[in-house]
Design an enzyme around this catalytic site. Sequence first.
Site, short mmCIF file in Angstrom:
data_model
loop_
_atom_site.label_atom_id
_atom_site.label_comp_id
_atom_site.label_asym_id
_atom_site.label_seq_id
_atom_site.Cartn_x
_atom_site.Cartn_y
_atom_site.Cartn_z
N GLY A 46 0.59 -4.13 9.47
CA GLY A 46 -0.87 -5.56 8.95
C GLY A 46 -0.74 -6.91 9.75
O GLY A 46 -0.09 -6.83 11.01
N GLN A 51 -3.33 -14.45 13.89
CA GLN A 51 -2.07 -14.09 15.05
C GLN A 51 -2.21 -13.41 16.18
O GLN A 51 -1.91 -13.48 17.06
CB GLN A 51 -1.34 -12.40 13.93
CG GLN A 51 -0.96 -13.11 13.16
CD GLN A 51 0.33 -11.97 12.03
OE1 GLN A 51 -0.70 -11.07 11.53
NE2 GLN A 51 1.04 -11.57 12.60
N CYS A 92 7.38 -9.73 9.57
CA CYS A 92 6.33 -10.33 10.11
C CYS A 92 6.16 -10.30 11.96
O CYS A 92 7.70 -10.52 13.08
CB CYS A 92 5.59 -11.76 9.98
SG CYS A 92 4.19 -12.24 10.16
N LEU A 93 4.75 -9.51 12.43
CA LEU A 93 4.86 -9.29 14.15
C LEU A 93 4.51 -10.94 14.98
O LEU A 93 5.38 -10.98 16.10
CB LEU A 93 4.01 -8.75 14.13
CG LEU A 93 3.79 -7.19 14.30
CD1 LEU A 93 2.08 -6.68 13.99
CD2 LEU A 93 4.94 -6.64 14.05
N HIS A 134 0.26 -11.56 2.11
CA HIS A 134 1.01 -11.96 3.57
C HIS A 134 0.21 -12.38 4.49
O HIS A 134 -0.18 -13.06 5.19
CB HIS A 134 1.79 -10.55 4.01
CG HIS A 134 2.81 -11.09 5.43
ND1 HIS A 134 4.16 -11.54 5.25
CD2 HIS A 134 2.20 -10.86 6.31
CE1 HIS A 134 4.32 -11.75 6.62
NE2 HIS A 134 2.93 -11.64 6.92
N GLU A 135 -1.15 -10.41 4.25
CA GLU A 135 -2.07 -11.53 5.48
C GLU A 135 -3.42 -12.00 5.42
O GLU A 135 -3.34 -13.38 6.32
CB GLU A 135 -2.68 -10.23 6.25
CG GLU A 135 -1.84 -8.86 6.11
CD GLU A 135 -1.11 -9.02 7.62
OE1 GLU A 135 -1.12 -9.78 8.21
OE2 GLU A 135 -0.22 -9.03 7.59
N HIS A 138 -1.60 -15.55 6.18
CA HIS A 138 -2.13 -16.19 8.01
C HIS A 138 -3.58 -16.86 8.23
O HIS A 138 -3.83 -17.64 8.79
CB HIS A 138 -2.40 -14.72 8.37
CG HIS A 138 -0.80 -14.74 9.33
ND1 HIS A 138 0.15 -14.46 10.00
CD2 HIS A 138 -0.63 -13.31 8.50
CE1 HIS A 138 1.77 -14.99 9.75
NE2 HIS A 138 1.13 -13.57 9.06
#
Length: 171
Positions: A46, A51, A92-93, A134-135, A138
Amino acid sequence: MAILDILHYPDSRLHTVAKPVAQVDDRIRQLVKDMAQTMYDAPGIGLAATQVNVHERVIVIDLSEEQNKLLVLINPEIVWQSEAAQTYEEGCLSVPGVFETVKRAAEIRVRALDEQGQTQEIEADGLLAVCIQHEMDHLNGKVFVEKLSMLKQSRIKNKLQKQKREAATTA
Ligand code: NI
């Protein structure tokens, strides 16, 4: 298509609240393509526009092994969520190498636009529900580690700074 740079925690730009997409046009479709390529390349499941330092409400998700089931959520809104919660070990990236257990709603219903500008409604549970929440965090300027205790957050910051220093000396 292009692979975009991913911001890393604790970059303050990750705390920007993203604006709604006014029009789903070719510019947004290009952003979606670039975000998908960036996510697949990482690899991750995701990615939120925040991000990649684009502060508009766009999310891409793909939970498939084959990387061929792209879900695009533009201006997503949670229209319903279960009282029941689930816990999941998230990564997470933007926070490489860190995995921590987070508690979120077990089931959600989300309304969003797709890349054609059509309204879609999705019911999700399990990992998909985790990933969407989660996204969406962000897009609201929140990184998952901020749900943890202050002690854990400062440990994670130290760990990431150490990784950065080590990477700098090796390079
Ligand atoms: Ni993330």
